[in-house]
Design a protein around this motif. Structure first.
Motif, PDB file in Angstrom:
ATOM      1  N   LEU A 210       0.773  -1.365   0.101  1.00  0.00           N
ATOM      2  CA  LEU A 210      -0.028   0.182  -0.055  1.00  0.00           C
ATOM      3  C   LEU A 210       0.950   1.225   0.025  1.00  0.00           C
ATOM      4  N   MET A 211       1.929   1.345   0.681  1.00  0.00           N
ATOM      5  CA  MET A 211       2.758   2.326   0.752  1.00  0.00           C
ATOM      6  C   MET A 211       3.250   2.718  -0.510  1.00  0.00           C
ATOM      7  N   ILE A 212       3.940   1.512  -1.466  1.00  0.00           N
ATOM      8  CA  ILE A 212       4.455   1.941  -2.653  1.00  0.00           C
ATOM      9  C   ILE A 212       3.230   2.336  -3.824  1.00  0.00           C
ATOM     10  N   ALA A 213       1.939   1.729  -3.554  1.00  0.00           N
ATOM     11  CA  ALA A 213       1.242   1.960  -4.537  1.00  0.00           C
ATOM     12  C   ALA A 213       0.837   3.351  -4.229  1.00  0.00           C
ATOM     13  N   HIS A 214       0.687   3.549  -3.034  1.00  0.00           N
ATOM     14  CA  HIS A 214      -0.033   5.264  -2.653  1.00  0.00           C
ATOM     15  C   HIS A 214       1.142   6.121  -2.912  1.00  0.00           C
ATOM     16  N   GLY A 215       2.250   5.826  -2.852  1.00  0.00           N
ATOM     17  CA  GLY A 215       3.391   6.703  -3.165  1.00  0.00           C
ATOM     18  C   GLY A 215       3.373   7.280  -4.808  1.00  0.00           C
ATOM     19  N   LEU A 216       2.990   6.151  -5.640  1.00  0.00           N
ATOM     20  CA  LEU A 216       3.144   6.705  -6.808  1.00  0.00           C
ATOM     21  C   LEU A 216       1.596   7.387  -7.444  1.00  0.00           C
ATOM     22  N   THR A 217       0.470   6.832  -6.508  1.00  0.00           N
ATOM     23  CA  THR A 217      -0.615   7.318  -6.960  1.00  0.00           C
ATOM     24  C   THR A 217      -0.797   8.804  -6.603  1.00  0.00           C
ATOM     25  N   SER A 218      -0.492   8.961  -5.029  1.00  0.00           N
ATOM     26  CA  SER A 218      -0.604  10.494  -4.750  1.00  0.00           C
ATOM     27  C   SER A 218       0.202  11.433  -5.358  1.00  0.00           C
ATOM     28  N   SER A 219       1.613  10.911  -5.506  1.00  0.00           N
ATOM     29  CA  SER A 219       2.367  11.803  -6.524  1.00  0.00           C
ATOM     30  C   SER A 219       1.757  12.273  -7.860  1.00  0.00           C
ATOM     31  N   ALA A 220       1.010  11.488  -8.440  1.00  0.00           N
ATOM     32  CA  ALA A 220       0.400  11.746  -9.797  1.00  0.00           C
ATOM     33  C   ALA A 220      -0.509  12.416  -9.480  1.00  0.00           C
ATOM     34  N   LEU A 221      -1.469  12.180  -8.369  1.00  0.00           N
ATOM     35  CA  LEU A 221      -2.601  13.306  -8.321  1.00  0.00           C
ATOM     36  C   LEU A 221      -2.130  14.818  -7.893  1.00  0.00           C
ATOM     37  N   PHE A 222      -0.839  14.932  -7.233  1.00  0.00           N
ATOM     38  CA  PHE A 222      -0.382  16.082  -7.360  1.00  0.00           C
ATOM     39  C   PHE A 222       0.178  16.721  -8.312  1.00  0.00           C
ATOM     40  N   CYS A 223       0.839  15.866  -9.373  1.00  0.00           N
ATOM     41  CA  CYS A 223       1.001  16.207 -10.682  1.00  0.00           C
ATOM     42  C   CYS A 223      -0.115  16.986 -11.365  1.00  0.00           C
ATOM     43  N   LEU A 224      -1.094  16.171 -11.474  1.00  0.00           N
ATOM     44  CA  LEU A 224      -2.371  16.673 -12.016  1.00  0.00           C
ATOM     45  C   LEU A 224      -2.942  18.102 -11.367  1.00  0.00           C
ATOM     46  N   ALA A 225      -2.879  18.056 -10.090  1.00  0.00           N
ATOM     47  CA  ALA A 225      -3.376  19.250  -9.415  1.00  0.00           C
ATOM     48  C   ALA A 225      -2.343  20.483  -9.983  1.00  0.00           C
ATOM     49  N   ASN A 226      -1.162  20.224 -10.084  1.00  0.00           N
ATOM     50  CA  ASN A 226      -0.134  21.002 -10.493  1.00  0.00           C
ATOM     51  C   ASN A 226      -0.513  21.781 -12.033  1.00  0.00           C
ATOM     52  N   THR A 227      -0.882  20.672 -12.848  1.00  0.00           N
ATOM     53  CA  THR A 227      -1.125  21.050 -14.365  1.00  0.00           C
ATOM     54  C   THR A 227      -2.234  22.043 -14.047  1.00  0.00           C
ATOM     55  N   ASN A 228      -3.405  21.830 -13.200  1.00  0.00           N
ATOM     56  CA  ASN A 228      -4.438  22.820 -13.406  1.00  0.00           C
ATOM     57  C   ASN A 228      -3.882  24.174 -12.754  1.00  0.00           C
ATOM     58  N   TYR A 229      -3.240  23.946 -11.729  1.00  0.00           N
ATOM     59  CA  TYR A 229      -2.599  25.390 -11.087  1.00  0.00           C
ATOM     60  C   TYR A 229      -1.735  26.153 -12.063  1.00  0.00           C
ATOM     61  N   GLU A 230      -0.905  25.582 -12.644  1.00  0.00           N
ATOM     62  CA  GLU A 230       0.018  26.325 -13.496  1.00  0.00           C
ATOM     63  C   GLU A 230      -0.865  27.188 -14.715  1.00  0.00           C
ATOM     64  N   ARG A 231      -2.179  26.339 -15.078  1.00  0.00           N
ATOM     65  CA  ARG A 231      -2.975  27.390 -15.942  1.00  0.00           C
ATOM     66  C   ARG A 231      -3.858  28.063 -15.528  1.00  0.00           C
ATOM     67  N   THR A 232      -4.562  27.694 -14.146  1.00  0.00           N
ATOM     68  CA  THR A 232      -5.515  28.745 -13.781  1.00  0.00           C
ATOM     69  C   THR A 232      -5.271  29.437 -12.779  1.00  0.00           C
ATOM     70  N   HIS A 233      -3.962  29.102 -11.954  1.00  0.00           N
ATOM     71  CA  HIS A 233      -3.542  29.850 -10.860  1.00  0.00           C
ATOM     72  C   HIS A 233      -4.421  29.824  -9.801  1.00  0.00           C
ATOM     73  N   SER A 234      -5.291  28.652  -9.383  1.00  0.00           N
ATOM     74  CA  SER A 234      -6.182  28.544  -8.486  1.00  0.00           C
ATOM     75  C   SER A 234      -6.319  26.925  -8.055  1.00  0.00           C
ATOM     76  N   ARG A 235      -6.478  26.754  -6.876  1.00  0.00           N
ATOM     77  CA  ARG A 235      -6.290  25.346  -6.292  1.00  0.00           C
ATOM     78  C   ARG A 235      -7.820  25.108  -5.871  1.00  0.00           C
ATOM     79  N   THR A 236      -8.778  25.977  -5.967  1.00  0.00           N
ATOM     80  CA  THR A 236     -10.254  25.861  -5.903  1.00  0.00           C
ATOM     81  C   THR A 236     -10.786  24.992  -6.798  1.00  0.00           C
ATOM     82  N   MET A 237     -11.523  23.790  -6.226  1.00  0.00           N
ATOM     83  CA  MET A 237     -12.058  23.078  -7.117  1.00  0.00           C
ATOM     84  C   MET A 237     -13.259  23.671  -8.176  1.00  0.00           C
ATOM     85  N   MET A 238     -13.935  24.426  -7.452  1.00  0.00           N
ATOM     86  CA  MET A 238     -15.186  24.990  -8.178  1.00  0.00           C
ATOM     87  C   MET A 238     -14.810  25.841  -9.244  1.00  0.00           C
TER      88      MET A 238
END
Length: 457
Positions: free
Chosen positions: A316-344
């Motif tokens: 679970l540690m290894i799988a979570h490491g890769l998954t959560s890192s990928a989720l942060f990368c996806l959040a960052n792609t949104n942030y770099e374009r919109t400069h907002s982390r608010t989901m709405m």
């Protein structure tokens, strides 16, 4: 060991001496080479558990998957940081990359240490580069506050661990993981020894973090740059789990009786952190709290002190490491374009960036442990172990699994579906670099479904 550690360390002078235009590609190339070389550690040819032995470092089936994950993450952090680091002056770019490489080397020494005091020193040394990353390259003014929380929570938990380790060394004459099983060290059930047990575990429970000791994590994640968030979620939290797996073997007879409240607290952590995720509006904060929930399951698996529990926790540690890192990368792609982390404010991006929508779907399904991903293998092993320990735990783990599915799907729907606001219609298209970054997160995850025994064995 040194065949991989020395070339990694030599990346630092290489990136300071190389031509500015070649700095990022060269560093990425060298780190990818080191990551590929590290894969050889997964295949142990020796009959003894310890391989690659030298006076201070060695690898066994517990540390090798975590070491490979650490090495795999360096090129991914470099890929993820390239875009937002470009406006910075050259010297700062070089300092940033040097810190990432230094952090990688300290983590390698921590995971491969054969002596518990050396492990403790490296465990603490990883604080320094991470703290600099958060406080210097964080996004908001709150980053100094986040850095203070991160530093003092970790240091407060670590002091009892140091005292406990010195006490054990004084009584046994050494803390070597290779010779400790031969010392026949047993702790009698006294109040002093109970405190010793708690002191040994506290630092790792703060690092994991367990609910109640978790306040530093969302702050650190939200304020850290993308590379800081990735290394925090993927590797630094795993230091806690690794330390618990190592140290609990020294405290054998006491764990059986003292672990009850902590297993219950870990399962409560799963419910509470998941419930907090349901009402988060900040994307990075949601992913950070989901890490707290997953780590609750890992703590419970380790404290049951069974082979299935330990194997499930490590998977679970290894799988979570890769998954959560990928989720942060996806959040960052949104942030770099919109400069907002608010989901709405970033709704309906699937219409604008359809390929990114596919990565979002994959990452969300991995986060809620869809079969046949290793996330599910790890969760099932831990849940079955807990059910054998006490059938009542099924209520808490079942509720936790439902809440995880709810907040994961809620995150997917809020960010990808719904009416697209007018300001997001003119977003910059996604880059090949971003798709490569996410592909390199999911490739090992999908390959592990073919042979999960590599990490859980």
């Amino acid at each position: 060991m040194l065949k991989t550690l020395t070339p990694t360390l030599m990346i630092i002078p290489a990136l300071w001496l190389t031509h500015p235009s070649k700095m990022w590609p060269n560093t990425l190339q060298y780190s990818l080479l080191a990551a590929t070389t590290s894969l050889i550690w997964l295949k142990s040819t020796s009959e003894a558990p310890w391989t690659a032995l030298n006076p201070h470092m060695a690898i066994d089936p517990l540390s090798s998957p975590l070491l490979v994950l650490t090495y795999w993450l360096l090129p991914l952090m470099i890929l993820a940081s390239q875009n937002h680091m470009m406006p910075e002056p050259l010297s700062r770019q070089r300092t940033f990359l040097s810190l990432l490489v230094l952090l990688q080397c300290l983590l390698t020494l921590a995971f491969s240490a054969t002596e518990l005091l050396m492990f403790f020193i490296m465990f603490e040394a990883t604080l320094i580069p991470t703290l600099v990353l958060i406080t210097r390259w964080g996004n908001q003014a709150e980053r100094l506050n986040a850095g203070t929380y991160f530093l003092f929570y970790t240091l407060t938990g670590s002091l009892p661990l140091l005292v406990s380790l010195l006490f054990i060394q004084n009584n046994t004459g050494g803390l070597s993981l290779l010779t400790f099983p031969l010392t026949n060290f047993q702790l009698a059930s006294t109040h002093g020894n109970n405190l010793l047990w708690l002191g040994c575990l506290l630092a790792f429970l703060v690092k994991m973090p367990l609910y109640g000791m978790h306040l530093w994590l969302p702050k650190a994640h939200v304020e850290a740059p993308i590379a800081g968030s990735m290394i925090l979620a993927a590797v630094l939290l795993k230091l806690g789990g690794y330390g618990m797996l190592r140290v609990l073997t020294l405290l054998t007879p006491l764990t059986k009786n003292l672990s009850y409240p902590f297993i219950v607290l870990a399962l409560w952590s799963l419910i509470m952190a998941g419930s907090i995720c349901l009402r988060q509006t900040d994307l990075k904060s949601l992913i950070a709290y989901s890490s707290v929930a997953h780590m609750g399951l890992v703590v419970a698996g380790i404290l049951t002190q069974t082979p299935w529990g330990a194997a499930g926790a490590l998977t679970l540690m290894i799988a979570h490491g890769l998954t959560s890192s990928a989720l942060f990368c996806l959040a960052n792609t949104n942030y770099e374009r919109t400069h907002s982390r608010t989901m709405m404010l970033v709704r309906g991006t699937q219409l604008v960036l359809p390929l990114m929508g596919t990565w979002w779907l994959l990452a969300t399904l991995a986060n809620l442990a869809l079969p046949p991903l290793p996330n599910l293998v790890g969760e099932l092993l831990v849940i079955i172990t807990l059910f054998n320990w006490s059938p009542w735990t099924l209520l808490l783990t079942g509720a936790g699994t439902l809440i995880t599915a709810a907040y994961s799907l809620n995150m997917l729907l809020l960010t990808q579906r719904g009416p697209t606001p007018t300001q997001t219609l003119a977003l910059e298209p996604s880059h090949t670099r971003e798709h490569l970054l996410l592909a390199l997160h999911f490739l090992p995850l999908l390959l592990l479904t073919l042979k999960p025994g590599l990490v859980g064995g």
